[in-house]
Design a protein around this motif. Structure first.
Motif: not given
Length: 54
Positions: A16-20, A30-33
């Motif tokens: 998983a990878w998250e961005t803020v 917060f986005k995760s993919y």
């Protein structure tokens, strides 16, 4: 099919990878993919496409 890191040649693993992101009003999003990350942690990652999510 195993993919390899274009930077160091190690295997890429599903993770998983998250961005803020900060909005203009100061709020956060917060986005995760799903992503493919380098097993040797050289810093390389790419978003996993639909075919990679099996």
């Amino acid at each position: 099919m195993n993919k390899t890191c274009p930077n160091c040649g190690a295997l890429l693993i599903k993770d998983a990878w998250e961005t803020v992101e900060t909005n203009d009003n100061g709020s956060y999003v917060f986005k995760s993919y799903l992503a493919l990350k380098c097993l040797q942690r050289c810093g390389y990652y790419e978003r996993a496409d639909q075919n990679d999510q099996e």
